[in-house]
Write a protein that holds these residues in place. Structure first.
Motif, short mmCIF file in Angstrom:
data_model
loop_
_atom_site.label_atom_id
_atom_site.label_comp_id
_atom_site.label_asym_id
_atom_site.label_seq_id
_atom_site.Cartn_x
_atom_site.Cartn_y
_atom_site.Cartn_z
N ASP A 1 -4.74 9.72 -6.73
CA ASP A 1 -5.31 8.98 -5.45
C ASP A 1 -4.53 9.10 -4.14
O ASP A 1 -3.37 9.02 -4.18
CB ASP A 1 -5.64 7.55 -5.92
CG ASP A 1 -6.76 7.61 -6.96
OD1 ASP A 1 -7.87 7.70 -6.60
OD2 ASP A 1 -6.37 7.20 -8.06
N GLU A 2 -5.14 9.42 -2.92
CA GLU A 2 -4.36 9.37 -1.89
C GLU A 2 -3.72 7.97 -1.61
O GLU A 2 -2.54 8.00 -0.90
CB GLU A 2 -5.35 9.83 -0.56
CG GLU A 2 -4.34 9.98 0.72
CD GLU A 2 -3.45 11.08 0.62
OE1 GLU A 2 -2.62 11.08 1.52
OE2 GLU A 2 -3.78 12.03 -0.34
N LEU A 3 -4.49 6.87 -1.59
CA LEU A 3 -3.88 5.74 -1.41
C LEU A 3 -3.92 4.89 -2.74
O LEU A 3 -5.17 4.83 -3.43
CB LEU A 3 -4.58 4.84 -0.27
CG LEU A 3 -4.47 5.69 1.13
CD1 LEU A 3 -5.38 4.90 2.16
CD2 LEU A 3 -3.31 6.00 1.42
N MET A 4 -3.03 3.72 -2.77
CA MET A 4 -2.94 3.08 -3.95
C MET A 4 -2.26 1.71 -3.31
O MET A 4 -1.62 1.59 -2.42
CB MET A 4 -1.82 3.53 -4.95
CG MET A 4 -2.55 4.83 -5.57
SD MET A 4 -0.86 5.56 -6.69
CE MET A 4 -0.22 6.18 -5.17
N LEU B 1 0.72 -1.27 -0.15
CA LEU B 1 0.00 0.06 0.06
C LEU B 1 0.80 1.00 0.12
O LEU B 1 1.61 1.44 0.79
CB LEU B 1 -1.03 0.16 1.25
CG LEU B 1 -2.14 1.15 1.38
CD1 LEU B 1 -3.45 0.59 1.88
CD2 LEU B 1 -1.45 2.36 2.12
N PHE B 2 0.55 2.21 -0.84
CA PHE B 2 1.48 3.35 -1.04
C PHE B 2 0.37 4.50 -0.85
O PHE B 2 -0.57 4.76 -0.92
CB PHE B 2 1.77 3.52 -2.47
CG PHE B 2 2.90 2.44 -2.84
CD1 PHE B 2 4.14 2.46 -2.70
CD2 PHE B 2 2.17 1.25 -3.49
CE1 PHE B 2 4.86 1.15 -3.08
CE2 PHE B 2 2.86 0.02 -3.98
CZ PHE B 2 4.32 0.14 -3.78
N GLN B 3 1.04 5.72 -0.16
CA GLN B 3 0.53 7.04 0.13
C GLN B 3 1.08 7.85 -0.93
O GLN B 3 2.20 7.96 -0.88
CB GLN B 3 0.26 7.32 1.43
CG GLN B 3 1.78 7.46 2.08
CD GLN B 3 1.61 7.97 3.69
OE1 GLN B 3 1.30 7.12 4.35
NE2 GLN B 3 1.89 9.27 3.93
N LYS B 4 0.28 8.89 -1.64
CA LYS B 4 1.02 9.69 -2.50
C LYS B 4 1.69 10.76 -1.91
O LYS B 4 1.42 11.21 -0.75
CB LYS B 4 -0.22 10.26 -3.39
CG LYS B 4 -1.08 11.08 -2.70
CD LYS B 4 -1.87 12.10 -3.68
CE LYS B 4 -2.91 13.13 -3.09
NZ LYS B 4 -1.89 14.18 -2.56
N ASN B 5 2.63 11.28 -2.72
CA ASN B 5 3.43 12.42 -2.19
C ASN B 5 2.10 13.59 -2.07
O ASN B 5 1.35 13.87 -2.73
CB ASN B 5 4.27 12.73 -3.40
CG ASN B 5 5.21 13.89 -2.88
OD1 ASN B 5 4.70 15.18 -2.64
ND2 ASN B 5 6.52 13.64 -2.56
N PRO B 6 2.10 14.41 -0.80
CA PRO B 6 1.41 15.32 -0.47
C PRO B 6 1.25 16.51 -1.49
O PRO B 6 0.22 17.14 -1.54
CB PRO B 6 1.40 15.65 0.89
CG PRO B 6 3.09 15.39 1.02
CD PRO B 6 3.29 14.24 0.07
N ASP C 1 -4.68 14.64 3.21
CA ASP C 1 -3.22 14.18 2.96
C ASP C 1 -2.87 13.55 4.17
O ASP C 1 -2.93 13.95 5.50
CB ASP C 1 -2.47 15.62 2.96
CG ASP C 1 -2.29 16.19 1.47
OD1 ASP C 1 -2.34 15.43 0.69
OD2 ASP C 1 -2.46 17.36 1.56
N THR C 2 -2.24 12.31 4.03
CA THR C 2 -2.11 11.23 4.96
C THR C 2 -0.70 11.79 5.78
O THR C 2 0.46 11.91 5.28
CB THR C 2 -1.69 9.92 4.51
OG1 THR C 2 -2.90 9.40 3.51
CG2 THR C 2 -1.46 8.95 5.49
#
Length: 833
Positions: free
Chosen positions: A524-527, A514-519, A551-552
């Motif tokens: 998509d916030e999560l992939m 699971l990846f969180q995008k660069n802010p 933003d995570t």
């Protein structure tokens, strides 16, 4: 009779006695300050194998002894020998069979640390003044042939001096020998070149080797004997058996031999031949790496010659050829491509580390934030692999998993460009870290990588994900055990990401990526990428509707809604009305369909915050905690069973990491925590205890100096095998990285063995989800559940004569049922299938 219970075969009445939480003094089991590629090799304990002295030429100038224990240079922790000194060479000053350490203070004095025969050395003692420079390039040699080893050194003016051993643990005043030259010019070898009974000199001057003949104490150089080579190492031996040493050197992708003899007319040493003897050894002439030639005399007139060099960019090899009565064999690569993922390699040494006749190859790296010492044992054995003796590790990210394939869990540490693990203690002795380079030696590895450990194929050993967020990929390496890693695939990430996590998104028993995008980018916030058990699928988004952008800041995972799938708890921020706002979002997973709701809004800036899920009150529902690296309220959100979370402020404090365990046996977890105290520049280790999950009492464990506020990590793990969780603490930093452990010496539950004729009947047993007992219903029962070694793990009151234990893992447990009306207790063994 009192004893710990391992198998319960009769009914018992258990009397729990709750102990005190206590940890022994801190032991540093990994310390960046103990690392160095400045090495002195010798048998310091006189047991016929080669030990290491590691020393740093800056900062504290720590000197450590790393012993060789039956071929293992990492069996025990390095021993601090001294601080504030700079050793330059080992030398047995007093002929007692134990090498001492000669030290040098820049431009000043030469001293000694005498070997005391018990892995310790004396305080530094000054031997004599010497006006040298930063380095005096010492060479050990019995110059006057008296059986005591002397030193040849060079001063700041480029002059060489001999320091004769006074046979009483010191040196005589320095005696001038000859002018050597400035800079990197130094004496390469001392030998009787012309066979006249005195010592002559080979002097290396950058890329040339000059031969100086001793003429009645005056050294005369002959230009006709000079050898020029872009290779800085030379092999010196008598190839043709005429009594005069010849020289092997590299030139134009080949090893050449220059043969020397004696001219009876001029009475001088002359060159009698020069020819290619080992073609096909290429050398990358722009190399920053080291090089070496090593010659092993195996019989009369028979030699094995080893050549180590960077043959092409980022590709280093050790070649070997044989000389038998002047005849050369074709060179073969005995250690092909030993390069690792660093900029430069150096300090090449061919050693017989274990006194077994095999040639071992030791080298090091000091670039790319990597102080590494590496060894390949028995380089003639092609099945061998390069091992890492020490490695600079950014002490971040504890992981508990079997890394070497021996079936036992290890404590792994490290993330950026370095991985290592700790084995469980044996005989209560602390072992040194076991370094992993199996990914870094793979040609598919990244140069600047973040290594994440996960068992992606569920085979019981930790694999490695080489994650580079800026390059937008994750490379998967499967662990075959014993530092053997096989490249599996490259998972392409379509957008810039900030972090990578592991969670079983599709509930198939395999943890996915699971990846969180660069802010700072859209998307998509999560992939996530599906784990297929043998590899990973393509990246796909995790879509959920929410009233505003998120933003995570932090993520954690668990089945919050109790539907059998992994949900996502997100600490997030958003910008509105000229301010940042922080909230906790529950992203519920309904068989791959996600929906998001706000379950907590936070007051203050939690930009360095962490969310962590834990069923802290052990009621079967997940609670969560929020803490921040800056001073913020440390928050506990207790779940009422309906996913309504009640906020409880534990303390207004900065928290770096937390962990949970019940070390006092009262049935309730303690919260172990670490933080940074900016006023005292120290790290504080402490824990909180609670009886009602509302009020918390704080207890200190330790505090130690640290000048960096990098987030620390905590881990509770049974390190010494006594069934109690010990406390690991790390301070992650390349400059001052530290891993410490506190051995748990807390009191545990004591069990008294007593018969009880009024026992209850438990059924079914073994059970799958729930148990029943034949006591009356609508009574008040107190249940306590223990592990087989007497540790309380669950406690609850109930008016029913049944209890759901579906949350337990399969195994055997001890159950105590107390009738609170009659105050009778019954104890039995229960088995969860």
């Amino acid at each position: 009779m009192k004893r710990k219970i391992f198998l319960v075969v009769i009914w018992l009445v258990m009397c729990p006695i709750y102990g005190q939480v206590h940890f022994d003094e801190r032991v540093n089991i990994y310390d960046v300050d103990s690392l160095s590629v400045d090495i002195i090799y010798d048998d310091f304990d006189n047991d016929n194998d080669i030990d290491l002295i590691k020393y740093r030429t800056f900062n504290e100038r720590n000197v450590l002894l790393q012993k060789n224990e039956n071929g293992d240079l990492n069996l025990k922790l390095p021993t601090l020998v001294a601080s504030g000194v700079s050793p330059i060479v080992s030398l047995d000053m007093n002929n007692d069979g134990y090498p001492d350490l000669i030290t040098y203070h820049t431009f000043d004095t030469i001293g000694v640390l005498y070997n005391l025969h018990n892995d310790t050395f004396s305080e530094e003692q000054t031997l004599l003044s010497f006006a040298g420079s930063y380095s005096i390039s010492p060479i050990k040699f019995d110059y006057n042939n008296d059986g005591f080893i002397d030193l040849i050194v060079k001063n700041n003016d480029g002059d060489a001096y001999v320091l004769l051993n006074n046979q009483n643990g010191g040196f005589l005043p320095a005696q001038y020998l000859m002018e050597v030259g400035f800079g990197s010019t130094n004496i390469y070898k001392i030998d009787d070149i012309d066979n006249d009974g005195d010592y002559d000199l080979y002097v290396r001057d950058f890329y040339s080797l000059k031969i100086y003949i001793n003429n009645n104490g005056t050294f005369v150089v002959s230009d006709s004997l000079q050898i020029t080579s872009s290779f800085e190492d030379y092999g010196i031996l008598d190839i043709d058996g005429n009594g005069y040493n010849d020289v092997l050197y590299w030139e134009n992708d080949a090893i050449r031999a220059r043969y020397f003899g004696f001219d009876p007319t001029t009475h001088q040493v002359i060159v009698i031949n020069d020819s290619v003897v080992a073609p096909g050894i290429s050398y990358y002439t722009f190399s920053n790496n080291g090089s070496a030639i090593f010659i092993k005399n195996t019989a009369a007139g028979v030699y094995d010659v080893y050549i180590a060099l960077e043959s092409q960019l980022h590709h280093s090899d050790v070649y070997k050829f044989n000389i038998s009565n002047g005849v050369f064999s074709a060179p073969q690569a005995v250690l092909p491509d030993f390069d690792i993922n660093v900029f430069t390699l150096g300090n090449y040494k061919f050693l017989n580390l274990n006194d077994n006749g095999a040639i071992d190859f030791v080298f090091s790296s000091s670039s790319n934030s990597q102080n590494m010492i590496l060894v390949n044992y028995d380089i003639d054995n092609l099945s061998d692999q390069t091992q890492c003796i020490q490695q600079t590790i950014n002490t971040d990210g504890f992981t508990v998993v079997d890394m070497d394939g021996d079936g036992a869990e290890d404590v792994c540490i490290g993330q950026q460009n370095g991985l290592g693990y700790f084995k469980t203690m044996v005989n209560n002795e602390y072992g040194a870290i076991k370094n992993l380079i199996g990914v870094m030696v793979n040609p598919n590895a990244s140069m600047y990588t973040l290594n994440y450990i996960m068992d992606f194929d569920n085979d019981g050993v930790g694999d490695v994900i080489d994650y580079s967020s800026s390059d937008m990929y994750a490379k998967v390496f499967r662990n075959l055990g014993d530092d053997h890693f096989v490249y599996v695939q490259n998972v392409a990430i379509p957008v810039l990401t900030a972090k990578m996590h592991f969670a079983d998104i599709d509930n198939d028993g395999f943890r996915d990526l699971l990846f969180q995008k660069n802010p700072y980018i859209a998307g998509d916030e999560l992939m996530w990428a599906k784990n297929n058990g043998i590899d990973f699928g393509s990246i796909q988004p995790i879509s959920f509707n929410y009233p505003h952008d998120v933003d995570t800041v932090s993520l954690d995972f668990g089945d919050v809604n109790n539907n059998g799938t992994s949900d996502i708890l997100m600490l997030s921020d958003y910008y509105s009305n000229n301010a940042y706002h922080y909230e906790v979002i529950l992203i519920e997973n309904q068989n791959g369909v996600f929906s998001a709701i706000n379950i907590a809004s936070l007051t203050g800036n939690y930009g360095d915050g962490v969310v962590k899920i834990k069923d802290f009150d052990q009621d079967g529902d997940l609670d969560f905690f929020i803490y921040d690296k800056s001073t913020r309220p440390f928050l506990f959100y207790r779940n009422d069973g309906q996913n309504n979370f009640h906020k409880i402020v534990i303390e207004n404090i900065n928290i770096h990491d937390i962990a949970f365990d019940d070390n006092d046996g009262d049935g309730k977890y303690e919260i172990y925590a670490t933080n940074y105290n900016p006023n005292s520049y120290s790290s504080d280790i402490f824990y909180y205890r609670t009886t009602d999950f509302t009020n918390f009492t704080k207890f200190g464990i330790d505090s130690f100096d640290t000048y960096f506020q990098d987030r620390a990590d905590l881990l509770l793990f049974d390190y010494n095998g006594d069934k109690k969780k010990d406390l690991f603490v790390s301070k992650p930093n390349f400059v001052s990285g530290l891993v410490s452990v506190y051995i748990n010496s807390s009191n545990t539950l004591s069990v008294a063995e007593t018969a009880d004729s009024n026992h209850l009947k438990i059924f079914p047993n073994p059970f799958t989800n729930a148990i029943h007992w034949d006591g009356e219903n609508n009574m008040d029962y107190q249940l306590q559940l223990f592990t087989l070694d007497g540790k309380l793990i669950h406690e609850r009151k109930t008016p029913d004569n049944k209890m759901d234990f579906s949350f337990l893992e399969s195994g055997m447990y001890i159950l105590v049922i107390e009738n609170l009306n009659s105050h009778s207790k019954n104890t039995c063994k229960i088995i969860k299938k």
